[in-house]
Motif scaffolding. Sequence first.
Motif, PDB file in Angstrom:
ATOM      1  N   PRO A  23    -103.665 -80.355   7.338  1.00  0.00           N
ATOM      2  CA  PRO A  23    -102.209 -80.322   7.482  1.00  0.00           C
ATOM      3  C   PRO A  23    -101.526 -80.042   6.142  1.00  0.00           C
ATOM      4  CG  PRO A  23    -103.110 -82.145   8.726  1.00  0.00           C
ATOM      5  CD  PRO A  23    -104.254 -81.562   7.923  1.00  0.00           C
ATOM      6  N   GLY A  24    -100.557 -79.154   6.165  1.00  0.00           N
ATOM      7  CA  GLY A  24     -99.810 -78.812   4.958  1.00  0.00           C
ATOM      8  C   GLY A  24    -100.375 -77.656   4.165  1.00  0.00           C
ATOM      9  N   ASP A  25    -101.589 -77.202   4.500  1.00  0.00           N
ATOM     10  CA  ASP A  25    -102.203 -76.085   3.785  1.00  0.00           C
ATOM     11  C   ASP A  25    -101.446 -74.781   4.027  1.00  0.00           C
ATOM     12  OD1 ASP A  25    -104.262 -77.480   2.581  1.00  0.00           O
ATOM     13  OD2 ASP A  25    -105.742 -77.004   4.126  1.00  0.00           O
ATOM     14  N   TRP A  26    -101.699 -73.821   3.140  1.00  0.00           N
ATOM     15  CA  TRP A  26    -101.166 -72.470   3.282  1.00  0.00           C
ATOM     16  C   TRP A  26    -102.300 -71.499   3.575  1.00  0.00           C
ATOM     17  CZ3 TRP A  26     -96.264 -70.039   2.460  1.00  0.00           C
ATOM     18  CH2 TRP A  26     -95.207 -70.949   2.345  1.00  0.00           C
ATOM     19  N   ALA A  27    -101.982 -70.487   4.395  1.00  0.00           N
ATOM     20  CA  ALA A  27    -102.969 -69.477   4.767  1.00  0.00           C
ATOM     21  C   ALA A  27    -102.339 -68.092   4.697  1.00  0.00           C
ATOM     22  CB  ALA A  27    -103.494 -69.746   6.178  1.00  0.00           C
ATOM     23  N   ILE A  28    -103.185 -67.084   4.543  1.00  0.00           N
ATOM     24  CA  ILE A  28    -102.737 -65.684   4.530  1.00  0.00           C
ATOM     25  C   ILE A  28    -103.488 -64.921   5.605  1.00  0.00           C
ATOM     26  CG2 ILE A  28    -102.688 -63.518   3.220  1.00  0.00           C
ATOM     27  CD1 ILE A  28    -102.501 -65.180   0.656  1.00  0.00           C
ATOM     28  N   ASP A  29    -102.744 -64.219   6.457  1.00  0.00           N
ATOM     29  CA  ASP A  29    -103.333 -63.232   7.359  1.00  0.00           C
ATOM     30  C   ASP A  29    -103.079 -61.887   6.694  1.00  0.00           C
ATOM     31  OD1 ASP A  29    -104.125 -61.464   9.302  1.00  0.00           O
ATOM     32  OD2 ASP A  29    -103.052 -62.446  10.938  1.00  0.00           O
ATOM     33  N   ALA A  30    -104.117 -61.328   6.085  1.00  0.00           N
ATOM     34  CA  ALA A  30    -103.964 -60.118   5.279  1.00  0.00           C
ATOM     35  C   ALA A  30    -103.834 -58.847   6.115  1.00  0.00           C
ATOM     36  CB  ALA A  30    -105.135 -59.985   4.305  1.00  0.00           C
ATOM     37  N   THR A  31    -104.093 -58.943   7.410  1.00  0.00           N
ATOM     38  CA  THR A  31    -104.013 -57.785   8.315  1.00  0.00           C
ATOM     39  C   THR A  31    -103.504 -58.278   9.670  1.00  0.00           C
ATOM     40  OG1 THR A  31    -106.352 -58.127   8.848  1.00  0.00           O
ATOM     41  CG2 THR A  31    -105.852 -56.445   7.188  1.00  0.00           C
ATOM     42  N   CYS A  32    -102.205 -58.422   9.814  1.00  0.00           N
ATOM     43  CA  CYS A  32    -101.616 -59.034  11.014  1.00  0.00           C
ATOM     44  C   CYS A  32    -101.952 -58.328  12.328  1.00  0.00           C
ATOM     45  CB  CYS A  32    -100.094 -59.077  10.891  1.00  0.00           C
ATOM     46  SG  CYS A  32     -99.472 -60.289   9.739  1.00  0.00           S
ATOM     47  N   GLY A  33    -101.985 -57.008  12.310  1.00  0.00           N
ATOM     48  CA  GLY A  33    -102.195 -56.294  13.572  1.00  0.00           C
ATOM     49  C   GLY A  33    -101.092 -56.630  14.558  1.00  0.00           C
ATOM     50  N   ASN A  34    -101.461 -57.017  15.767  1.00  0.00           N
ATOM     51  CA  ASN A  34    -100.470 -57.382  16.776  1.00  0.00           C
ATOM     52  C   ASN A  34    -100.093 -58.858  16.730  1.00  0.00           C
ATOM     53  OD1 ASN A  34     -99.918 -54.835  18.001  1.00  0.00           O
ATOM     54  ND2 ASN A  34    -101.936 -54.911  18.956  1.00  0.00           N
ATOM     55  N   ALA A  58     -96.728 -53.065  13.416  1.00  0.00           N
ATOM     56  CA  ALA A  58     -97.535 -54.288  13.454  1.00  0.00           C
ATOM     57  C   ALA A  58     -96.683 -55.504  13.099  1.00  0.00           C
ATOM     58  CB  ALA A  58     -98.721 -54.166  12.504  1.00  0.00           C
ATOM     59  N   ILE A  59     -95.850 -55.372  12.086  1.00  0.00           N
ATOM     60  CA  ILE A  59     -94.966 -56.481  11.702  1.00  0.00           C
ATOM     61  C   ILE A  59     -93.981 -56.778  12.829  1.00  0.00           C
ATOM     62  CG2 ILE A  59     -93.151 -57.193  10.077  1.00  0.00           C
ATOM     63  CD1 ILE A  59     -96.026 -57.317   8.932  1.00  0.00           C
ATOM     64  N   GLU A  60     -93.449 -55.743  13.462  1.00  0.00           N
ATOM     65  CA  GLU A  60     -92.528 -55.937  14.592  1.00  0.00           C
ATOM     66  C   GLU A  60     -93.229 -56.623  15.755  1.00  0.00           C
ATOM     67  OE1 GLU A  60     -90.983 -52.014  15.357  1.00  0.00           O
ATOM     68  OE2 GLU A  60     -89.969 -51.927  13.407  1.00  0.00           O
ATOM     69  N   ASN A  61     -94.455 -56.177  16.080  1.00  0.00           N
ATOM     70  CA  ASN A  61     -95.214 -56.795  17.169  1.00  0.00           C
ATOM     71  C   ASN A  61     -95.519 -58.259  16.872  1.00  0.00           C
ATOM     72  OD1 ASN A  61     -95.213 -54.310  18.428  1.00  0.00           O
ATOM     73  ND2 ASN A  61     -97.357 -53.849  17.978  1.00  0.00           N
ATOM     74  N   THR A  62     -95.902 -58.534  15.625  1.00  0.00           N
ATOM     75  CA  THR A  62     -96.215 -59.900  15.218  1.00  0.00           C
ATOM     76  C   THR A  62     -94.968 -60.774  15.288  1.00  0.00           C
ATOM     77  OG1 THR A  62     -98.008 -59.136  13.783  1.00  0.00           O
ATOM     78  CG2 THR A  62     -97.122 -61.324  13.334  1.00  0.00           C
ATOM     79  N   THR A  63     -93.852 -60.271  14.791  1.00  0.00           N
ATOM     80  CA  THR A  63     -92.596 -61.024  14.825  1.00  0.00           C
ATOM     81  C   THR A  63     -92.228 -61.403  16.255  1.00  0.00           C
ATOM     82  OG1 THR A  63     -91.812 -59.940  12.814  1.00  0.00           O
ATOM     83  CG2 THR A  63     -90.141 -60.954  14.229  1.00  0.00           C
ATOM     84  N   THR A  64     -92.315 -60.443  17.160  1.00  0.00           N
ATOM     85  CA  THR A  64     -91.983 -60.698  18.566  1.00  0.00           C
ATOM     86  C   THR A  64     -92.901 -61.761  19.156  1.00  0.00           C
ATOM     87  OG1 THR A  64     -91.162 -58.448  18.856  1.00  0.00           O
ATOM     88  CG2 THR A  64     -91.786 -59.633  20.855  1.00  0.00           C
ATOM     89  N   LEU A  65     -94.196 -61.638  18.902  1.00  0.00           N
ATOM     90  CA  LEU A  65     -95.159 -62.607  19.425  1.00  0.00           C
ATOM     91  C   LEU A  65     -94.875 -64.011  18.896  1.00  0.00           C
ATOM     92  CD1 LEU A  65     -97.805 -62.703  21.184  1.00  0.00           C
ATOM     93  CD2 LEU A  65     -99.041 -62.661  19.008  1.00  0.00           C
ATOM     94  N   ASN A 103    -108.779 -59.079   9.634  1.00  0.00           N
ATOM     95  CA  ASN A 103    -109.285 -58.523  10.881  1.00  0.00           C
ATOM     96  C   ASN A 103    -109.149 -57.017  10.699  1.00  0.00           C
ATOM     97  OD1 ASN A 103    -110.148 -58.069  13.471  1.00  0.00           O
ATOM     98  ND2 ASN A 103    -108.677 -59.465  14.425  1.00  0.00           N
ATOM     99  N   LEU A 104    -110.225 -56.390  10.253  1.00  0.00           N
ATOM    100  CA  LEU A 104    -110.186 -55.010   9.783  1.00  0.00           C
ATOM    101  C   LEU A 104    -110.140 -54.000  10.930  1.00  0.00           C
ATOM    102  CD1 LEU A 104    -112.813 -55.432   6.915  1.00  0.00           C
ATOM    103  CD2 LEU A 104    -110.318 -55.571   6.758  1.00  0.00           C
ATOM    104  N   GLY A 105    -110.102 -52.734  10.580  1.00  0.00           N
ATOM    105  CA  GLY A 105    -110.116 -51.672  11.590  1.00  0.00           C
ATOM    106  C   GLY A 105    -108.736 -51.082  11.819  1.00  0.00           C
ATOM    107  N   TYR A 106    -108.452 -50.793  13.075  1.00  0.00           N
ATOM    108  CA  TYR A 106    -107.177 -50.176  13.440  1.00  0.00           C
ATOM    109  C   TYR A 106    -106.349 -51.124  14.303  1.00  0.00           C
ATOM    110  CZ  TYR A 106    -110.021 -49.073  17.548  1.00  0.00           C
ATOM    111  OH  TYR A 106    -110.866 -49.149  18.622  1.00  0.00           O
ATOM    112  N   LEU A 107    -105.077 -50.817  14.416  1.00  0.00           N
ATOM    113  CA  LEU A 107    -104.155 -51.617  15.211  1.00  0.00           C
ATOM    114  C   LEU A 107    -104.446 -51.390  16.693  1.00  0.00           C
ATOM    115  CD1 LEU A 107    -101.576 -53.405  15.321  1.00  0.00           C
ATOM    116  CD2 LEU A 107    -100.251 -51.292  15.290  1.00  0.00           C
ATOM    117  N   PRO A 108    -104.878 -52.412  17.430  1.00  0.00           N
ATOM    118  CA  PRO A 108    -105.173 -52.235  18.853  1.00  0.00           C
ATOM    119  C   PRO A 108    -103.964 -51.677  19.613  1.00  0.00           C
ATOM    120  CG  PRO A 108    -105.976 -54.360  18.097  1.00  0.00           C
ATOM    121  CD  PRO A 108    -105.146 -53.781  16.973  1.00  0.00           C
ATOM    122  N   GLY A 109    -104.228 -50.678  20.437  1.00  0.00           N
ATOM    123  CA  GLY A 109    -103.166 -50.066  21.233  1.00  0.00           C
ATOM    124  C   GLY A 109    -102.350 -49.043  20.478  1.00  0.00           C
ATOM    125  N   SER A 110    -102.792 -48.703  19.269  1.00  0.00           N
ATOM    126  CA  SER A 110    -102.041 -47.774  18.425  1.00  0.00           C
ATOM    127  C   SER A 110    -102.957 -46.613  18.009  1.00  0.00           C
ATOM    128  CB  SER A 110    -101.500 -48.515  17.212  1.00  0.00           C
ATOM    129  OG  SER A 110    -100.599 -47.724  16.492  1.00  0.00           O
TER     130      SER A 110
END
Length: 193
Positions: A23-34, A58-65, A103-110
């Motif tokens: 609890p309270g830790d910080w994390a980075i998702d370096a490749t948000c994708g969807n 990807a940022i828009e999809n992530t924000t919406t989710l 989570n490397l590779g390409y943006l799913p659905g794109s």
Amino acid sequence: MTYLSLHSHLELARFYWKIVLQPGDWAIDATCGNGKDTLQLGKLSLGGVIGLDKQQIAIENTTTLLKNHLQEDEYKKMHLFCTSHIRFPSLAYKYSIRLIIYNLGYLPGSNKKITTFTEDTLKSLKLALELIMPGGLITICCYPGHVEGAREQNLLLQKAQELSPSQYVICHHSWPNKYASASLLLIQKKNSY
């Protein structure tokens, strides 16, 4: 008792996140994708989550989710940046980062032609190794089913083998009975060396 299915590299990665994060830790998702992994991090009791992706969609999809599935107090802890994973935003250097995920590779659905690139990922990993706090974990989901993904996985594994065992613990999960299946690379910085 929680049941863990070993058929999914993503499920296995998330299992490790829950073991390492406190609890309270910080994390980075370096490749948000969807945003599916970003959302999983957002549901944990973290101090904050930094999410990156070089594609605006990807940022828009992530924000919406995130807006649709997080409580207001959880959403306030999410910090998204439209930028490549070859650099972390200054916010990342203000906190002790316990987890960095890729989570490397390409943006799913794109467009499958827009992928992460080996050289960029290796630069990012170098930064991540410096940034991650002692005891912290880096998880990398690799996808060798396409040419760049196979190259990326091979060079990441080569780099991992070069890391000092006195400083890092390395583990690579692969599924040898599934041709060109995704794999999971774990790099944990030791608490003291």
